[in-house]
Design an enzyme around this catalytic site. Structure first.
Site, PDB file in Angstrom:
ATOM      1  N   MET A  30       0.934  -1.097   0.157  1.00 37.75           N
ATOM      2  CA  MET A  30       0.089   0.217   0.034  1.00 37.75           C
ATOM      3  C   MET A  30       0.883   1.310   0.074  1.00 37.75           C
ATOM      4  O   MET A  30       0.364   2.461   0.217  1.00 37.75           O
ATOM      5  CB  MET A  30      -0.832   0.202   1.215  1.00 37.75           C
ATOM      6  CG  MET A  30      -1.911  -1.348   1.068  1.00 37.75           C
ATOM      7  SD  MET A  30      -3.256  -0.852   1.945  1.00 37.75           S
ATOM      8  CE  MET A  30      -2.717  -0.620   3.916  1.00 37.75           C
ATOM      9  N   LEU A  33       6.816   3.014   1.595  1.00 36.94           N
ATOM     10  CA  LEU A  33       7.639   2.166   1.772  1.00 36.94           C
ATOM     11  C   LEU A  33       8.700   2.311   2.826  1.00 36.94           C
ATOM     12  O   LEU A  33       8.971   3.236   3.122  1.00 36.94           O
ATOM     13  CB  LEU A  33       8.336   1.901   0.364  1.00 36.94           C
ATOM     14  CG  LEU A  33       7.316   1.509  -0.812  1.00 36.94           C
ATOM     15  CD1 LEU A  33       8.080   1.315  -2.218  1.00 36.94           C
ATOM     16  CD2 LEU A  33       6.460   0.243  -0.753  1.00 36.94           C
ATOM     17  N   HIS A  37       9.187  -3.593   3.608  1.00 39.31           N
ATOM     18  CA  HIS A  37       9.017  -3.491   1.958  1.00 39.31           C
ATOM     19  C   HIS A  37      10.261  -3.833   1.242  1.00 39.31           C
ATOM     20  O   HIS A  37      10.312  -4.764   0.382  1.00 39.31           O
ATOM     21  CB  HIS A  37       8.240  -2.331   1.499  1.00 39.31           C
ATOM     22  CG  HIS A  37       7.024  -1.945   2.144  1.00 39.31           C
ATOM     23  ND1 HIS A  37       6.854  -1.006   2.927  1.00 39.31           N
ATOM     24  CD2 HIS A  37       5.645  -2.569   2.014  1.00 39.31           C
ATOM     25  CE1 HIS A  37       5.728  -0.820   3.236  1.00 39.31           C
ATOM     26  NE2 HIS A  37       4.969  -1.848   3.007  1.00 39.31           N
ATOM     27  N   LYS A 149       4.974 -10.007   9.559  1.00 45.63           N
ATOM     28  CA  LYS A 149       4.220  -9.088  10.326  1.00 45.63           C
ATOM     29  C   LYS A 149       2.640  -9.178  10.494  1.00 45.63           C
ATOM     30  O   LYS A 149       2.262  -9.223  11.257  1.00 45.63           O
ATOM     31  CB  LYS A 149       4.622  -7.678  10.022  1.00 45.63           C
ATOM     32  CG  LYS A 149       4.130  -6.735  11.286  1.00 45.63           C
ATOM     33  CD  LYS A 149       3.826  -5.108  10.686  1.00 45.63           C
ATOM     34  CE  LYS A 149       2.767  -5.041   9.639  1.00 45.63           C
ATOM     35  NZ  LYS A 149       2.976  -3.746   9.088  1.00 45.63           N
ATOM     36  N   MET A 184       8.503  -2.480  11.986  1.00 44.90           N
ATOM     37  CA  MET A 184       8.278  -1.337  10.957  1.00 44.90           C
ATOM     38  C   MET A 184       6.818  -1.552  10.410  1.00 44.90           C
ATOM     39  O   MET A 184       6.225  -2.706   9.794  1.00 44.90           O
ATOM     40  CB  MET A 184       9.264  -1.471   9.846  1.00 44.90           C
ATOM     41  CG  MET A 184      10.683  -1.135  10.333  1.00 44.90           C
ATOM     42  SD  MET A 184      11.674  -0.673   9.074  1.00 44.90           S
ATOM     43  CE  MET A 184      13.040  -0.203  10.129  1.00 44.90           C
TER      44      MET A 184
HETATM   45  N1  LIG Z   1       7.833  -4.913   9.321  1.00 46.83           N
HETATM   46  C1  LIG Z   1       7.881  -5.509   8.365  1.00 46.83           C
HETATM   47  N2  LIG Z   1       8.623  -6.454   7.884  1.00 46.83           N
HETATM   48  C2  LIG Z   1       8.366  -7.371   6.868  1.00 46.83           C
HETATM   49  N3  LIG Z   1       7.236  -7.041   5.957  1.00 46.83           N
HETATM   50  C3  LIG Z   1       6.504  -6.316   6.487  1.00 46.83           C
HETATM   51  C4  LIG Z   1       6.554  -5.296   7.201  1.00 46.83           C
HETATM   52  N4  LIG Z   1       5.638  -4.289   7.407  1.00 46.83           N
HETATM   53  C5  LIG Z   1       4.903  -4.707   6.310  1.00 46.83           C
HETATM   54  N5  LIG Z   1       5.286  -5.800   5.421  1.00 46.83           N
HETATM   55  C6  LIG Z   1       4.783  -6.223   4.329  1.00 46.83           C
HETATM   56  O1  LIG Z   1       4.851  -5.562   3.307  1.00 46.83           O
HETATM   57  C7  LIG Z   1       3.654  -6.103   2.472  1.00 46.83           C
HETATM   58  C8  LIG Z   1       2.689  -4.589   2.212  1.00 46.83           C
HETATM   59  O2  LIG Z   1       2.199  -3.996   3.436  1.00 46.83           O
HETATM   60  P1  LIG Z   1       1.634  -2.780   3.841  1.00 46.83           P
HETATM   61  O3  LIG Z   1       0.399  -2.824   4.414  1.00 46.83           O
HETATM   62  O4  LIG Z   1       1.884  -1.863   2.477  1.00 46.83           O
HETATM   63  O5  LIG Z   1       2.760  -2.070   4.933  1.00 46.83           O
HETATM   64  P2  LIG Z   1       2.483  -1.792   6.394  1.00 46.83           P
HETATM   65  O6  LIG Z   1       1.635  -3.242   7.058  1.00 46.83           O
HETATM   66  O7  LIG Z   1       3.598  -1.377   7.081  1.00 46.83           O
HETATM   67  O8  LIG Z   1       1.412  -0.716   6.608  1.00 46.83           O
HETATM   68  C9  LIG Z   1       2.832  -6.839   3.360  1.00 46.83           C
HETATM   69  O9  LIG Z   1       2.907  -8.171   3.018  1.00 46.83           O
HETATM   70  C10 LIG Z   1       3.234  -6.740   4.698  1.00 46.83           C
HETATM   71  O10 LIG Z   1       3.030  -8.115   5.641  1.00 46.83           O
HETATM   72 MG   LIG Z   2      -0.309  -3.227   6.441  1.00 51.75          MG
END
Ligand SMILES: Nc1ncnc2c1ncn2[C@@H]1O[C@H](COP(=O)(O)OP(=O)(O)O)[C@@H](O)[C@H]1O
Ligand SMILES: [Mg+2]
Length: 281
Positions: A30, A33, A37, A149, A184
């Site tokens: 989403m 980054l 990500h 996460k 994160m």
């Molecule tokens: N701290 C993290 N470590 C590893 N992957 C992550 C982390 N935070 C988010 N992701 C992964 O990134 C991808 C996109 O998530 P997104 O919703 O864009 O980020 P966030 O959860 O930080 O708002 C998902 O597969 C999510 O699990």
């Molecule tokens: Mg998320």
């Protein structure tokens, strides 16, 4: 890097790659980054001939009282980050591209979507499953990358991929953390200084659980009680759920034997935070 905004264009592009036997690693996000990500993007690059990142703040996975409007959208910075990582395709569709007028179809992963986070966020996982199914059909990746996460999300998407026969390998990568352990997340940007400090207690409670298990504790109740004590020592912290569950069915487990997941969600002020740990014995 090619930035693509049209669904049909993206699909055509990926079809052409497939015909040339060029494998596609796909990272759905989403945006906003962060290092979490980046870890997914780097693995996708390593394991595939080409890499596609999508950025789409999916309205279908936000509840009416949630933060869809104020979700961070630093698209120029995200583009620069993807370029720097040598991403091949950045798919950045407009809302009307993904949900055209008259849209009526959804993917429902039963039961798994109603538990834990799903119990508090009605319709959230239906929105997630639907958008990921659409993205899989658009990008047709060989491998798709998700973060641990969002543990329940990975369980649901594995289920969906198996149930609906998507020819996609689901890769789940470890949670990337800040220096003091906070997982994160794009939503960490909402935290005040005090809330950020309190938020550290999520990962701290998981570390305490790991230490108890290492010392021989096998009773889930004893572990979650201790974790709750730690979390509730913070005034601003509101625990939404805390459970030790089977990693495939999400059913609660009384005695642990290894492989289960400790999952928790808590609110620091208004911001909802999640964290989890797989139990290694
Ligand atoms: N701290 C993290 N470590 C590893 N992957 C992550 C982390 N935070 C988010 N992701 C992964 O990134 C991808 C996109 O998530 P997104 O919703 O864009 O980020 P966030 O959860 O930080 O708002 C998902 O597969 C999510 O699990
Ligand atoms: Mg998320």
């Amino acid at each position: 890097m090619r930035i693509i905004r049209g669904v049909v264009e993206m699909q055509k592009c990926c079809l052409a790659l497939k015909r040339r036997k060029i494998s596609i690693g796909f990272v759905p996000t989403m945006g906003a980054l962060h290092e979490g990500h980046l870890s997914l993007i780097r693995s996708a690059k390593k394991e595939n001939d080409s890499t596609c990142v999508s950025i789409f703040v999916n309205p279908a996975q936000f509840g009416p009282a949630e933060d869809f409007k104020r979700y961070p959208r630093p698209i120029l910075n995200d583009c620069a980050v993807c370029k720097k990582e040598k991403v091949d395709f950045l798919f950045f569709p407009a809302r009307e591209q993904m949900y055209a007028k008259g849209f009526r179809s959804h993917v429902e992963v039963e039961e798994l979507s109603d538990m834990l986070c799903g119990a508090r966020r009605g319709g959230h996982f239906r929105g997630v499953a639907t958008v990921v199914a659409k993205l899989f059909n658009i990008v047709q990746p060989d491998r798709a990358y998700f973060g641990q996460k969002d543990f329940q999300q990975t369980v649901i998407l594995r289920r969906m991929t198996a149930d609906l026969n998507f020819p996609v390998t689901i890769r789940v990568l470890p949670t990337v953390r800040e220096k003091h352990g906070l997982a994160m997340s794009s939503r960490n940007a909402y935290l005040s200084e005090q809330e950020r400090e309190d938020a550290l207690f999520l990962s701290a409670s998981l570390r305490e659980a790991a230490a108890m298990i290492k010392a021989g504790e096998r009773h889930s109740g004893a572990i979650t009680r201790r974790m709750r004590q730690i979390l509730c020592s913070r005034k601003l912290m509101n625990v939404e759920y805390l459970a030790i569950v089977n990693p495939v069915t999400l059913a609660p487990v009384k005695r642990i034997a290894g492989g289960e997941a400790i999952v928790l969600a808590a609110r620091a002020g208004k911001t909802r935070l999640i964290d989890n740990m797989l139990i290694a014995i």
